[in-house]
Design an enzyme around this catalytic site. Structure first.
Site, PDB file in Angstrom:
ATOM      1  N   MET A   1       0.246  -1.086  -0.147  1.00 37.61           N
ATOM      2  CA  MET A   1      -0.031   0.011   0.078  1.00 37.61           C
ATOM      3  C   MET A   1       0.814   1.269   0.240  1.00 37.61           C
ATOM      4  O   MET A   1       0.898   2.499  -0.274  1.00 37.61           O
ATOM      5  CB  MET A   1      -1.145  -0.023   1.672  1.00 37.61           C
ATOM      6  N   ARG A   2       1.948   0.737   0.302  1.00 37.94           N
ATOM      7  CA  ARG A   2       3.400   2.126   0.441  1.00 37.94           C
ATOM      8  C   ARG A   2       2.687   2.813  -1.263  1.00 37.94           C
ATOM      9  O   ARG A   2       3.261   4.706  -0.843  1.00 37.94           O
ATOM     10  CB  ARG A   2       4.704   2.202   0.446  1.00 37.94           C
ATOM     11  N   ALA A   3       2.820   3.034  -2.413  1.00 37.68           N
ATOM     12  CA  ALA A   3       2.900   3.346  -3.185  1.00 37.68           C
ATOM     13  C   ALA A   3       1.166   4.212  -3.536  1.00 37.68           C
ATOM     14  O   ALA A   3       1.334   4.927  -3.731  1.00 37.68           O
ATOM     15  CB  ALA A   3       2.047   2.208  -5.030  1.00 37.68           C
TER      16      ALA A   3
END
Length: 701
Positions: free
Chosen positions: A274-276
């Site tokens: 989910m960092r993107a």
């Protein structure tokens, strides 16, 4: 010397925009700059410091605490809310590749600790970079143990020091900026993932721009102050715009419709985790604030995605960088098709501080990071993403390599060699899916080689097995018990007037409680080192005739992936016809090794001796360049030598080199020539089909 002005940089619009966006919103996560040598990467980064707003710090605090919100765990604290404040420029701290762990995180003041009996902590570079910029040039060459420290600090925003009897925690929130040359290899995937944005830069491809770059550089070198004065007004305007964008940032609205667009783009592009999504959202908000708007638009999301996504998709660590640029464009188009046109009210946004949607230098640049003089962001070089267990995620792998029963023919190769030689080499064949190989390592313990994950060696980190007298200046961690014992022993013998006592000190108790430089002892650690893994691959016609090249390439590809994961340097030599060729000089760029392997052609006779001679010459050259890196030679051959001298005659040139012979011979009748070669080289021998089976460690003397 006056730094080169940021507005004076020609081109490189993507890089300038990325740096300015992270200056507006440090939560974006920093910038990784990938580019060829001589493209002003370091110049632009160092010029950024002059644009950053000043910061208020607690007077006398070595950890740059904010007077409004002082760190409750600050080693110089506690600070009250009314502590005296001091405004100072934002700092740009450079972390050199050769920095020690003590210099990065700080260390115990050994003299005060032993002489005065106090635990005095000396802060390091992480403390100096708090609320500023931490710049790492050649970040891909940073040693693993320093990468670990940066990962911890970047993830938690806090440095945690546990060493030498000192336990210290302090805030370490900084803007991380790294530059690198992809030709020298890629950094660890965990580190790349911590960079919010990745930008690829190239030199200008137009004669006019190249001439302007030289013109400005010569003018700067002739009179730095006069040159900087020419751009002082532009620099003040950019600095004011950063401040205005920071003030506007909390009021920028990210509509749910644009959040949905971000999710669709990430899903279509196939990123991990989910960092993107989070980075794209933060970057889009910062971009809207930079343009003076209070609402994020679809163009902001698209521009942010082009900066934040390309380096997050690579599934195989050996995939070439930049291979997924078209995939990103397709993902953007697919998200637009599913989401529909931008429904935002065009009147929601306002004019930017420069009177419009300007680029990083105030000119029109609303179309996103696509300015002249800079390549569009392509794959940032992330060699895979970290798996939950901390290993590197790669493409699905077979647990075992292909067996000879399906891929290796036992037909005679004499006709095949002649035919391939007449054709000038068979067409290159693609390798199959890589598999996990046995771990080949050098059994002898190294003497403080390069940190890595292959062979045992003495190192600065790892299990402490003893102490030693430093060879000159203390370079590693001190061994406190051994240092105390040496000091007490010296003081005791001096007091008794024994051997080694100093004149005039006998009977006076001189030396007790006082540690002298000669008493210092260095801790001896045992860890793992990286090696130079040199492949010598048989590319003769016998490989093509027996249809073994696919199997051989797959094996070498699997060994290349293993070398990447263990932080080795690699090189590759092939031999066919009458000569041997160094198709890959020793390098840390494993991606280049994969490309050279895929393009490898076969044909001709088998000059095995020439391949061994070339390997001996390459190893001798590398030993002169870097005596501490030990070589591991992997010879992939069936042992046949149909051209040149007997390879056994060349074996003495490789005496002392740890070697593994991968035997490619197949069929019911085997000549055992590879075993003969292994005996001459004092090497271990391993059948090709057994390279990836079992869990037993393959070790060489």
């Amino acid at each position: 010397m006056t730094p080169y002005p940021f507005p004076a940089v020609v081109g490189l619009a993507d890089l300038r925009l990325a740096l300015l966006l992270t200056a507006v919103s440090p939560a974006v996560g920093g910038v990784l700059v990938r580019g060829e040598k001589g493209t002003a990467k370091s110049t632009v980064v160092r010029a950024l410091a002059a644009l950053l707003p000043s910061v208020a710090v607690v007077r006398g605090c070595r950890f740059a605490c904010d007077p409004a919100e002082p760190d409750p765990l600050c080693p110089d604290g506690p600070h009250s809310s009314g502590s005296p404040a001091l405004d100072r420029p934002a700092t740009l701290v450079e972390l050199p590749v050769g920095a020690t762990e003590d210099r990065v995180v700080g260390t115990l003041d050994i003299q005060r600790a032993l002489a005065d009996g106090v635990k005095a902590y000396e802060p390091g570079l992480l403390a100096a970079a708090h609320r500023g910029v931490l710049y790492v040039d050649e970040v891909n060459l940073l040693p693993d143990h320093l990468v670990d420290l940066l990962l911890d600090a970047a993830a938690m925003g806090r440095a945690h020091v546990e060493r030498d009897g000192v336990s210290v925690k302090h805030a370490a929130r900084f803007l991380l900026v790294g530059t690198m040359n992809p030709e020298e290899g890629e950094p660890r995937p965990q580190l790349v993932d911590r960079f919010g944005l990745v930008v690829n830069v190239t030199a200008p491809r137009e004669a006019g721009e190249r001439a302007e770059v030289v013109r400005r550089r010569l003018a700067y070198e002739a009179s730095p102050d006069e040159f900087a004065a020419r751009f002082a007004a532009d620099e003040r305007e950019l600095a004011a715009r950063i401040v205005a964008a920071r003030d506007l940032l909390p009021s920028v609205v990210l509509p749910d419709s644009e959040l949905d667009r971000i999710a669709l783009i990430s899903l279509a592009y196939g990123v991990d985790g989910m960092r993107a999504d989070i980075v794209v959202a933060r970057c889009a908000v910062a971009l809207a604030a930079w343009h003076g708007r209070k609402r994020v638009t679809a163009d902001d999301v698209r521009a942010a995605a082009r900066l934040a996504l390309p380096h997050r998709r690579r599934k195989d660590p050996l995939d070439p960088p930049g291979s997924d640029e078209q995939k990103l464009e397709d993902a953007l188009a697919e998200a637009d098709a599913q989401h529909g046109p931008d429904d935002d009210d065009p009147d929601d946004g306002g004019a930017g501080p420069s009177g419009g949607d300007g680029g990083p230098d105030g000119g029109p640049d609303h179309s996103g990071p696509r300015g002249r003089g800079s390549a569009a962001p392509t794959d940032g070089g992330n060699p895979g993403s970290p798996a939950p267990d901390g290993t590197t995620s790669t493409a699905p792998q077979d647990p075992t390599p292909p067996t000879s029963s399906t891929d290796i023919s036992d037909k005679s190769d004499s006709g095949g060699e002649a035919e391939a030689e007449a054709r000038g080499g068979a067409a290159a064949v693609a390798p199959g899916a890589a598999y996990r190989t046995k771990t080949l390592s050098i059994a002898r313990r190294g003497e403080g080689g390069h940190a890595g994950r292959r062979s045992p060696s003495l190192s600065r980190r790892g299990r402490v097995i003893g102490s030693r007298v430093p060879r000159g200046k203390l370079t590693g961690a001190p061994h406190l018990p051994a240092t105390l014992r040496a000091a007490l022993h010296r003081a005791h013998t001096t007091d008794l007037g024994g051997v080694g006592s100093e004149p005039g000190t006998a009977g006076r108790g001189a030396g007790y409680g006082l540690v002298r430089p000669a008493d210092l002892r260095e801790a001896v650690h045992v860890g793992r080192e990286s090696n130079l893994v040199l492949f010598v691959v048989d590319a003769s016609g016998s490989m093509a005739a027996r249809k073994r090249m696919t199997v051989v390439k797959t094996a070498v590809l699997s060994l290349l992936r293993d070398a990447y994961q263990r932080r080795d340097r690699i090189g590759m030599i092939t031999f066919r016809g009458h000569t041997a060729e160094q198709v890959l000089p020793p390098t840390s760029s494993h991606e280049v090794g994969v490309l050279r392997l895929a393009a490898l052609r076969t044909g001709g006779r088998t000059p095995l001796a020439e391949g061994l001679k070339r390997a001996a010459a390459t190893i001798a050259t590398e030993r002169r360049r870097d005596p501490r890196r030990r070589p591991l030679l992997i010879v992939v051959t069936d042992g046949r030598a149909t051209s040149g001298p007997d390879p056994v005659q060349v074996a003495p040139a490789l005496a002392g080199v740890s070697t593994v012979v991968v035997d490619c011979e197949s069929g019911p009748i085997r000549l055992g020539l590879a075993s003969r070669l292994a005996t001459a080289l004092n090497a271990d021998i391993m059948p090709l089909e057994g390279l990836g089976t079992g869990r037993t460690m393959g070790r060489v003397a």
